[in-house]
Scaffold this motif. Structure first.
Motif, PDB file in Angstrom:
ATOM      1  N   GLN A   1       0.736  -1.341   0.151  1.00 44.25           N
ATOM      2  CA  GLN A   1      -0.199   0.102   0.015  1.00 44.25           C
ATOM      3  C   GLN A   1       0.865   1.228  -0.008  1.00 44.25           C
ATOM      4  N   GLN A   2       1.940   1.110   0.474  1.00 40.23           N
ATOM      5  CA  GLN A   2       2.907   2.336   0.607  1.00 40.23           C
ATOM      6  C   GLN A   2       3.515   2.461  -0.499  1.00 40.23           C
ATOM      7  N   GLY A   3       4.081   1.538  -1.355  1.00 43.44           N
ATOM      8  CA  GLY A   3       4.890   1.776  -2.516  1.00 43.44           C
ATOM      9  C   GLY A   3       4.081   1.889  -3.814  1.00 43.44           C
ATOM     10  N   GLY A   4       3.946   2.985  -4.486  1.00 42.58           N
ATOM     11  CA  GLY A   4       3.438   2.856  -5.735  1.00 42.58           C
ATOM     12  C   GLY A   4       4.577   2.593  -6.776  1.00 42.58           C
ATOM     13  N   LEU A   5       4.174   2.297  -7.892  1.00 47.01           N
ATOM     14  CA  LEU A   5       5.410   2.033  -8.923  1.00 47.01           C
ATOM     15  C   LEU A   5       5.439   3.415  -9.634  1.00 47.01           C
ATOM     16  N   GLN A   6       6.362   4.070  -8.793  1.00 45.80           N
ATOM     17  CA  GLN A   6       6.611   5.726  -9.655  1.00 45.80           C
ATOM     18  C   GLN A   6       8.196   5.697  -9.972  1.00 45.80           C
ATOM     19  N   GLU A   7       8.708   4.629 -10.181  1.00 44.40           N
ATOM     20  CA  GLU A   7      10.000   4.664 -10.721  1.00 44.40           C
ATOM     21  C   GLU A   7      10.134   5.410 -12.009  1.00 44.40           C
ATOM     22  N   PRO A   8      10.997   6.356 -12.215  1.00 45.44           N
ATOM     23  CA  PRO A   8      11.255   6.982 -13.316  1.00 45.44           C
ATOM     24  C   PRO A   8      11.883   6.189 -14.563  1.00 45.44           C
ATOM     25  N   ASP A   9      12.798   5.377 -14.046  1.00 47.83           N
ATOM     26  CA  ASP A   9      13.352   4.443 -15.081  1.00 47.83           C
ATOM     27  C   ASP A   9      12.436   2.981 -15.601  1.00 47.83           C
ATOM     28  N   LEU A  10      12.430   2.602 -16.640  1.00 45.09           N
ATOM     29  CA  LEU A  10      11.446   1.668 -17.061  1.00 45.09           C
ATOM     30  C   LEU A  10      12.006   0.327 -16.451  1.00 45.09           C
TER      31      LEU A  10
ATOM     32  N   GLU B   1       7.929  -4.277 -10.148  1.00 44.68           N
ATOM     33  CA  GLU B   1       6.966  -4.884 -10.367  1.00 44.68           C
ATOM     34  C   GLU B   1       7.163  -6.558 -10.246  1.00 44.68           C
ATOM     35  N   MET B   2       8.283  -6.996 -10.708  1.00 45.83           N
ATOM     36  CA  MET B   2       8.708  -8.285 -10.207  1.00 45.83           C
ATOM     37  C   MET B   2       8.715  -8.806  -8.889  1.00 45.83           C
ATOM     38  N   ASP B   3       9.127  -7.718  -8.029  1.00 45.42           N
ATOM     39  CA  ASP B   3       9.283  -7.783  -6.789  1.00 45.42           C
ATOM     40  C   ASP B   3       8.128  -7.845  -6.131  1.00 45.42           C
ATOM     41  N   ARG B   4       6.930  -7.108  -6.629  1.00 43.89           N
ATOM     42  CA  ARG B   4       5.528  -6.944  -6.076  1.00 43.89           C
ATOM     43  C   ARG B   4       4.762  -8.339  -6.357  1.00 43.89           C
ATOM     44  N   ALA B   5       5.255  -8.832  -7.647  1.00 49.18           N
ATOM     45  CA  ALA B   5       4.543 -10.047  -8.200  1.00 49.18           C
ATOM     46  C   ALA B   5       4.976 -11.336  -7.238  1.00 49.18           C
ATOM     47  N   LEU B   6       6.307 -11.270  -6.962  1.00 42.88           N
ATOM     48  CA  LEU B   6       6.761 -12.331  -6.076  1.00 42.88           C
ATOM     49  C   LEU B   6       6.200 -12.206  -4.606  1.00 42.88           C
ATOM     50  N   GLU B   7       6.154 -11.125  -4.364  1.00 38.22           N
ATOM     51  CA  GLU B   7       5.516 -10.804  -2.664  1.00 38.22           C
ATOM     52  C   GLU B   7       4.056 -11.489  -2.840  1.00 38.22           C
ATOM     53  N   LEU B   8       3.239 -11.228  -4.086  1.00 39.04           N
ATOM     54  CA  LEU B   8       1.821 -11.603  -3.934  1.00 39.04           C
ATOM     55  C   LEU B   8       1.887 -13.014  -4.165  1.00 39.04           C
ATOM     56  N   ARG B   9       2.830 -13.562  -4.714  1.00 38.97           N
ATOM     57  CA  ARG B   9       2.687 -15.202  -4.998  1.00 38.97           C
ATOM     58  C   ARG B   9       3.010 -15.713  -3.744  1.00 38.97           C
ATOM     59  N   THR B  10       4.309 -15.161  -2.791  1.00 38.16           N
ATOM     60  CA  THR B  10       4.678 -15.598  -1.355  1.00 38.16           C
ATOM     61  C   THR B  10       3.372 -15.573  -0.584  1.00 38.16           C
ATOM     62  N   ARG B  11       2.670 -14.500  -0.540  1.00 37.82           N
ATOM     63  CA  ARG B  11       1.564 -14.210   0.360  1.00 37.82           C
ATOM     64  C   ARG B  11       0.408 -15.323   0.000  1.00 37.82           C
ATOM     65  N   ASP B  12       0.100 -15.667  -1.307  1.00 41.34           N
ATOM     66  CA  ASP B  12      -0.872 -16.258  -1.873  1.00 41.34           C
ATOM     67  C   ASP B  12      -0.437 -17.928  -1.061  1.00 41.34           C
TER      68      ASP B  12
END
Length: 121
Positions: free
Chosen positions: A32-41, A48-59
């Motif tokens: 909830q804190q971190g939005g994807l506001q990274e300027p570099d692609l 986004e990969m880190d976020r997906a990994l965290e979500l998979r781990t939580r599942d």
């Protein structure tokens, strides 16, 4: 399994469940804190990969919590520590290593062999 052993495993399961829920809450706060506001692609893709990994781990943790809840119900109804296939006692060593076990080691091995031989790939 005597009452002392049953209480030991009940507490162990509750502690494990509590730790998983705490980790899930921390993950939720972090997401909830971190939005994807990274300027570099590339940085954005990495985030986004880190976020997906965290979500998979939580599942996976969510599914584990469900198994822990089932084990706690078995503790309450007196069927904890007994194989759901053979109805024989599950060894304390196995329960110590895997408190959510529902089968004896032998029954689990037979089950896994049957899965491998009857798998449809």
């Amino acid at each position: 399994m005597n009452d002392v052993q049953r209480e030991y495993f009940r507490r162990k399961l509750l502690k494990w469940r509590g730790e998983l829920i705490k980790e899930a809450e921390e993950t939720l706060e972090h997401l909830q804190q971190g939005g994807l506001q990274e300027p570099d692609l590339a940085d954005r893709a990495s985030a986004e990969m880190d976020r997906a990994l965290e979500l998979r781990t939580r599942d996976r943790a969510r599914k584990l919590i469900s198994k822990i809840d089932s084990a706690l119900k078995r503790v309450e109804d007196g069927s904890y520590g007994y194989c759901e296939v053979s109805h024989e006692p599950i060894s304390l060593r196995r329960l110590e290593a895997r408190p959510i076990a529902t089968m004896t080691l032998e029954a689990q091995e037979r089950h896994e062999r049957m899965e491998r031989t009857h798998r449809t790939d």
